[in-house]
Design an enzyme around this catalytic site. Structure first.
Site, PDB file in Angstrom:
ATOM      1  N   ALA A  91      69.262  26.276  23.948  1.00 28.47           N
ATOM      2  CA  ALA A  91      70.507  25.766  23.384  1.00 28.47           C
ATOM      3  C   ALA A  91      71.691  25.962  24.332  1.00 28.47           C
ATOM      4  O   ALA A  91      72.420  25.019  24.642  1.00 28.47           O
ATOM      5  CB  ALA A  91      70.777  26.446  22.039  1.00 28.47           C
TER       6      ALA A  91
ATOM      7  N   LYS B  84      82.719  39.716  22.147  1.00 31.25           N
ATOM      8  CA  LYS B  84      81.632  38.863  21.660  1.00 31.25           C
ATOM      9  C   LYS B  84      80.654  39.665  20.801  1.00 31.25           C
ATOM     10  O   LYS B  84      80.135  39.171  19.792  1.00 31.25           O
ATOM     11  CB  LYS B  84      80.907  38.226  22.847  1.00 31.25           C
ATOM     12  CG  LYS B  84      79.712  37.341  22.490  1.00 31.25           C
ATOM     13  CD  LYS B  84      80.122  36.015  21.894  1.00 31.25           C
ATOM     14  CE  LYS B  84      78.920  35.144  21.529  1.00 31.25           C
ATOM     15  NZ  LYS B  84      78.139  34.714  22.708  1.00 31.25           N
TER      16      LYS B  84
END
Length: 323
Positions: A10, A205
């Site tokens: 992805a 993150k």
């Protein structure tokens, strides 16, 4: 510039498509039906604004590709040790390797300074194979924000128009190579920013991963489902506080804008990568995204009762799905 994307799923597939369209000499290492589709029909990237197809050299044997100017690995963290020899086949004396993966990176304490400087993370780099085979001098740390999904072999669907990649040297130096690669990649991918503090970017993150990944997998919920449920939002805030406390013990101050994160979650209705893996029957990134954070909490003496409970439940769910 010859760039190999090692792991063209992805995130890696999105990177490869954008860089190839920009004119770089891009090759990819992939496997299975996805590899065969790329070899036969090229790599397709689709988004709400556009769809395009590129032809890239694709293989499951890195030795076929020769030495590269830059290697970007977008493999899941648990796949990296087994890929170390394959990555090594792409390197000359100076080829840098950008590690774009979710979770705590295997190199986290190398060059960090302070009490834990140089401490290995055996959960992420068993027997030090990555440090030994790749070499720490090659490593460029990375944090990527690019929500995508492989919707069928050879086809990546981008879920956001604005993608971001932050790159940093492990010692915090703004080097010539860091600046050069940021400029080259940003010309084709989007915002690619050098930083002198890659570890703060990692924790920014990580906080999102630690909060959303277990909830998404246990509740089978998208980011919108989580943001729209008051009980899950309350859980979101408590998990974030545990993550903030761990980072603080490492000298990193996190000040997340929770309302903005929730709003973005509602906009994209994105399945976090761990949920995508769960639904597809793939191994989960529990070690890097979650358990390594728990390890660091133990190391620095922070209690994490909520993480402990959710991670224990998630490990059971993963086993039930064959992980």
């Amino acid at each position: 510039m010859k760039v190999c994307i090692f792991g063209a799923g992805a995130v890696g597939g999105h990177l490869a498509a954008k860089l190839a369209r920009g004119g770089l000499d891009v090759s990819v290492v992939a496997r299975g039906p996805h590899l065969r589709a790329i070899q036969d029909d090229g790599l397709t990237l689709t988004s709400p604004k556009e769809t395009f197809n590129v032809r890239v050299r694709a293989t499951d044997n890195p030795a076929e590709l020769g030495v590269q100017d830059l290697v970007i690995t977008a493999l899941k963290a648990h796949s990296l040790p087994a890929a170390a020899d394959g990555i090594g086949q792409l390197l000359d004396a100076d080829t840098p390797v950008v590690f774009a993966a979710n979770g705590v990176p295997w190199w986290y304490f190398y060059g960090a300074g302070g009490e834990f400087d140089g401490r290995p993370l055996p959960r992420l780099d068993p027997d030090g194979v990555l440090a030994r085979r790749i070499g720490l001098h090659r490593v460029i740390g990375a944090v990527i924000r690019s929500p995508n999904e492989v919707v069928r072999p050879g086809v990546i669907e981008a879920r956001a128009e604005n993608n971001a990649l932050v790159l940093g040297e492990l010692d915090g130096a703004i080097t010539e190579r860091l600046t050069r690669y940021c400029e080259t990649l940003s010309a084709h991918f989007g915002a690619v920013t050098p930083t002198s503090d890659i570890r703060t970017a990692v924790w920014d993150k990580l906080l999102v991963n630690v909060v959303t990944s277990p909830m998404a997998c246990l509740a089978l919920a998208t980011s919108k489902d989580i943001a729209d449920d008051p009980d899950l939002v309350a859980l979101y805030r408590k998990l974030a506080q545990e993550c903030i406390a761990i980072a603080a013990r490492l000298g990193i101050t996190l000040k997340p804008d929770i309302e903005t994160l929730l709003r973005r979650g509602r906009e994209f209705a994105h399945k976090p990568s761990m949920l995508q893996d769960l639904l597809a029957g793939r191994p989960l990134e529990i070690d890097a995204q979650l358990l390594a954070v728990q390890d660091i909490a133990r190391l620095v003496g922070v209690d994490t009762p909520l993480m402990d409970a959710l991670f224990a439940l998630l490990k059971v769910r993963a086993r039930q799905h064959g992980d």
